[in-house]
Design an enzyme around this catalytic site. Structure first.
Site, PDB file in Angstrom:
ATOM      1  N   CYS A  47      -5.474  -3.117   1.913  1.00 56.80           N
ATOM      2  CA  CYS A  47      -5.411  -3.277   3.379  1.00 56.80           C
ATOM      3  C   CYS A  47      -6.798  -3.412   4.029  1.00 56.80           C
ATOM      4  O   CYS A  47      -7.438  -4.432   3.871  1.00 56.80           O
ATOM      5  CB  CYS A  47      -4.614  -2.129   3.963  1.00 56.80           C
ATOM      6  SG  CYS A  47      -3.787  -2.536   5.530  1.00 56.80           S
ATOM      7  N   GLU A  63       0.833  -1.210   0.000  1.00 55.59           N
ATOM      8  CA  GLU A  63       0.000   0.000   0.000  1.00 55.59           C
ATOM      9  C   GLU A  63       0.868   1.260   0.000  1.00 55.59           C
ATOM     10  O   GLU A  63       1.901   1.316   0.670  1.00 55.59           O
ATOM     11  CB  GLU A  63      -0.848  -0.021   1.289  1.00 55.59           C
ATOM     12  CG  GLU A  63      -1.764   1.178   1.469  1.00 55.59           C
ATOM     13  CD  GLU A  63      -2.629   1.078   2.739  1.00 55.59           C
ATOM     14  OE1 GLU A  63      -2.410   0.141   3.549  1.00 55.59           O
ATOM     15  OE2 GLU A  63      -3.517   1.926   2.903  1.00 55.59           O
ATOM     16  N   LYS A  76      -9.055   2.981  -2.390  1.00 47.56           N
ATOM     17  CA  LYS A  76      -9.390   2.263  -1.150  1.00 47.56           C
ATOM     18  C   LYS A  76     -10.756   2.704  -0.650  1.00 47.56           C
ATOM     19  O   LYS A  76     -11.064   3.893  -0.597  1.00 47.56           O
ATOM     20  CB  LYS A  76      -8.319   2.571  -0.107  1.00 47.56           C
ATOM     21  CG  LYS A  76      -8.410   1.768   1.182  1.00 47.56           C
ATOM     22  CD  LYS A  76      -7.201   2.110   2.095  1.00 47.56           C
ATOM     23  CE  LYS A  76      -7.169   1.267   3.351  1.00 47.56           C
ATOM     24  NZ  LYS A  76      -5.951   1.577   4.167  1.00 47.56           N
TER      25      LYS A  76
END
Lengths: 541, 541
Positions: B147, B44, B111
């Site tokens: 994540c 990430e 994200k």
């Protein structure tokens, strides 16, 4: 036509002290009721204080809040209470405003706009509400909003669409320089937009790095300012309104004066210092008085905050301390009536150097010896603090904290730094300003060139650009996020800009261990600015 | 049937060093291409490192990221790059993953689940995405997630519904004790839920208080673990998959061993210390070696992190220092091969007391004199640090930091605290564990009763409950947020609990000025726990 009397309760809650804040609420409510008020409006999160931070994560929060609300409901008041509290609903926490009338919680509003920038972390704790709350207040359809809600256009329009004719806005709106003016302009705009008066109640006082100026106001539906409470003090005042022809009318009433910037900043520093000391239960404060302007201004602030009998000043001379510094320090202590000691650091310095000389193996002098002086002073002040129970005030300003022109565990040793967010040039302005109300700082402290006096004939400007230049570069880099190249493009010398920017970047580790201090800008070196210590970010665009 | 070779690039980026991280990416991509990989997956926010904190607010971020992406696009690679970066779109910042193939940015994924709890502040910076991103990877419909997306059920289901048959998941997932196991269980569940394999790539290394263990893994659609990269080191490994009958098949391949908790915690402390020292450019470290277990373990960690030639240990005896402490300290320094000095603090202590005696006016001895000893030691270590360029490691453990059993500007003076999140009982376990790999800590350091040696015959347990009890109370109060009453209800003595809870509460000011240190639990005393200093929260339920 009917009349409505609204008590604006600009109070100073203590964060976390839920039972104590409930008592404060009851006391104000009884006073307002005795004065004939129909309703009393308190600041945001009245019961918990603001910001409660991770106390909001404690499982007993809900229980403690419920108990306090029960106490308020059972208090047999004839006045309507509008107050704020964190409310836990099925494991989710709302930043709530509630209306207690005739022993009942008659309605609740959940804050919709949760600030999560600058010093604010509300998304960490709260779930946003999504709807207006309009209740009947003596026949007036009245809406609630909370702080940030009023900084966005949505919630006022939503309340208007839901039929509200009056807005009560609960706040915990931290001060920064210029904010009182911004806030009043904004409220005028929102009132016109919503076609309804807004009663804006803010808390007052200091909470760690934040200070709240109060400055509660009411504006009518035309956006005219009708009422302003005095800044920087607890205040309970009644606002008179009339309800006829489907509108709330409000005439021009008493306006406390709007403060000048220097006044309000000085009051912010005094308030922040006073509340930190008192709310944390310290007997008094002690500080190192060097004969320089930072400690001189800090001493004035301390005395204005606490009175001279709670303040001790210690001059800690060394071989580089000038005669003038010693005279000026003693003179200011005399003028302000504080306890004063002079303790030389020569013996400790010599003891350290005698021990260190063999391990330094003839290495040449550098800033190590300068830091050692500052640390001998820090240890002396901390020993006084430990023995006497006084808080050590540090005296570092924002400029030196920015570039690391200070010694960790030396002059940075202490619990609170009134000048933490005050650039050096503003330290000068504030000192002159304070002296205009009575010359407590000897004029030579203000007029001589600044020096740390850690080496022979040292001047700050030997190793830093002149403060007028430094502070402009720092404002651009730190407060406005300009890049080095952008600052150079404005005409500053490349060498100065690159040096200053680099110093700011590499001194993050020092700031991380600095004491907290009063925030007076929108970018203080506290919760406002969250930089990594370990960082490969380089100069450039 | 076609085959797919996926390179998992478990790298250690440097936060903020966007050009340097781009170079790291290119270097790994060329190595993977040379090994025949079709695609390489990075962690990430590869370009910025994680967490970039307020560097994300700098206006030149977009420019710097664009330049780095251009460099990657123009690099003429035959391999597909999957990497992460912050992307600014019309003033809004996304936590993005992008696919670079044949010189083009072929797709981007924002994200969706932004963590804003514990140490995370992602809502401060990022706007969430709202949709899946599925791209064609050698014929395989492949989705991206980042994540936290994988810790929620939504994004995997969304990708499955969008037709994805393979999930690449980019991570910067900080370590805590037990996390590697949790993570693998979770991934197995998500893979089964999405009916597709998940390739999980995490970064490795230390960034201020956070450590990343790597522990990158791949699970197949049945949730079986097929590949595990070694923990705590940079690693580039190839994962082989086959695409037939509309599914990606993955067989069991090499698995680095899953570490035991004590191993992984010890490695976390070593990694965090090493990266803080090296990424910040320190020559080495210096620490006060007292003959006690905290400094003994810290010394072992420092040597394992940096090698003995970069470590200096200084014993600073005083009249209360036992003979055994001095022998043990010298013996450990000898065993570990580090530079060692013994510098008595008697002369400085005497110099301070001679100056302070008149102003103390016969006040009786208290902790002031104990703190003074600790502060003389802190000043000596800082002088060494200033002169030699070594970072001072402090040696405080989580138990003492919790209850304030430490001296500000004394034993707390320094830049990094390896044991900051390690309770005292775990300090003992880790010391025995380290000695099992070679007895570097003299056994008497581990077996004798802990003492600060700041007063005659002092033992820690004279003023604190036994550590076995203290650490349980602390875990319940600090890590699990239990109230005092809830802890008492579990059978702990009321007196102990009330004393400990009160000590934790009133020592927030000390922790605020403590150095940063390695986080190994889900509630460290860093960004994890944000309590007000000024607080009226009281004991109770």
């Amino acid at each position: 036509m009917s009349s409505l009397s609204i008590a604006m309760a600009q109070i100073n809650p203590l964060v976390g002290d839920i039972p104590g804040n409930a008592e404060r609420i009851l006391e104000q409510a009884r006073r307002a009721e005795a004065q004939g008020a129909d309703v009393i409006v308190f600041p945001e999160l009245t019961l918990s204080g603001y910001p409660p931070e991770d106390l909001l994560l404690r499982p007993s929060l809900a229980l403690r809040i419920d108990r306090a609300l029960d106490q308020l409901k059972q208090a047999d008041l004839g006045i309507v209470l509008v107050l704020g509290y964190p409310k836990v609903v099925a494991g989710r926490v709302f930043n709530m405003a509630g209306v207690v009338a005739r022993g009942q919680l008659v309605c609740e509003y959940a804050k919709q706009c949760l600030p999560n920038y600058q010093v604010f972390d509300e998304v960490r704790y709260f779930v946003p509400g999504d709807s207006a709350c309009v209740f009947d207040l003596k026949g007036v359809p009245t809406a609630l909003t909370i702080c940030e809600d009023i900084w966005q256009p949505g919630p006022v329009e939503q309340a208007r669409d839901a039929g509200a004719k009056l807005m009560l806005n609960l706040n915990a709106s931290p001060f920064h320089k210029g904010k009182p003016r911004e806030r009043e302009q904004l409220l005028a705009e929102r009132a016109r937009q919503g076609h309804m008066p807004i009663v804006y109640v803010n808390q007052v006082g200091g909470q760690d790095e934040l200070v709240f100026d109060g400055g509660s106001v009411a504006v009518n539906a035309q956006g005219d300012l009708c009422r302003r409470l005095p800044a920087w003090q607890e205040s309970l005042e009644l606002l008179q309104a009339n309800w006829h022809d489907g509108s709330v009318h409000m005439a021009h009433q008493a306006l406390a004066p709007q403060q000048q910037d220097l006044d309000s900043v000085y009051q912010a520093l005094v308030t922040g210092t006073r509340d930190y000391v008192n709310k944390n239960g310290f007997k008094g404060v002690v500080l190192g008085l060097s004969g320089g302007i930072d400690s001189a201004l800090t001493l004035a602030i301390a005395v204005d905050a606490l009175g001279p009998e709670r303040v001790t000043a210690i001059m800690m001379p060394f071989r580089y301390t000038s005669e003038l510094s010693q005279t000026d320090a003693a003179e200011q202590a005399r003028r302000m009536g504080v306890r004063y000691h002079s303790l030389s650091i020569e013996p400790m310095y010599e003891a350290f150097m005698a021990t260190l000389d063999p391990v330094f193996e003839g290495a040449k002098r550098d800033t190590t010896e300068e830091n050692l002086q500052a640390r001998c002073r820090g240890v002396l002040l901390m020993a006084w603090s430990n023995k006497r129970g006084d808080l050590v005030l540090t005296t570092g300003n924002k400029s030196e904290l920015a570039v690391g022109y200070s010694t960790l565990y030396g002059d940075m040793a202490g619990g609170f730094d009134a000048l933490k967010d005050v650039p050096k040039t503003l330290v000068f302005e504030l000192s002159r300003h304070r002296n205009e109300q009575g010359e407590v700082i000897p004029p030579s402290v203000i007029t001589r060139p600044p020096s740390a006096e850690l080496a022979p004939d040292q001047k700050d400007e030997d190793s830093l650009p002149p403060y007028e230049v430094l502070d402009q570069i720092l404002a651009l880099y730190v407060e406005q996020d300009c890049s080095a190249e952008a600052i150079i493009a404005r005409g500053f010398a490349r060498e100065d800009v690159e040096r200053v920017v680099r110093l700011v970047d590499i001194n993050e580790y020092k700031r991380r261990q600095a004491p907290i201090g009063v925030r007076i800008t929108q970018r203080g070196f506290g919760r406002d600015r969250r930089y990594p210590i370990t960082s490969g970010w380089k100069l450039g665009e």
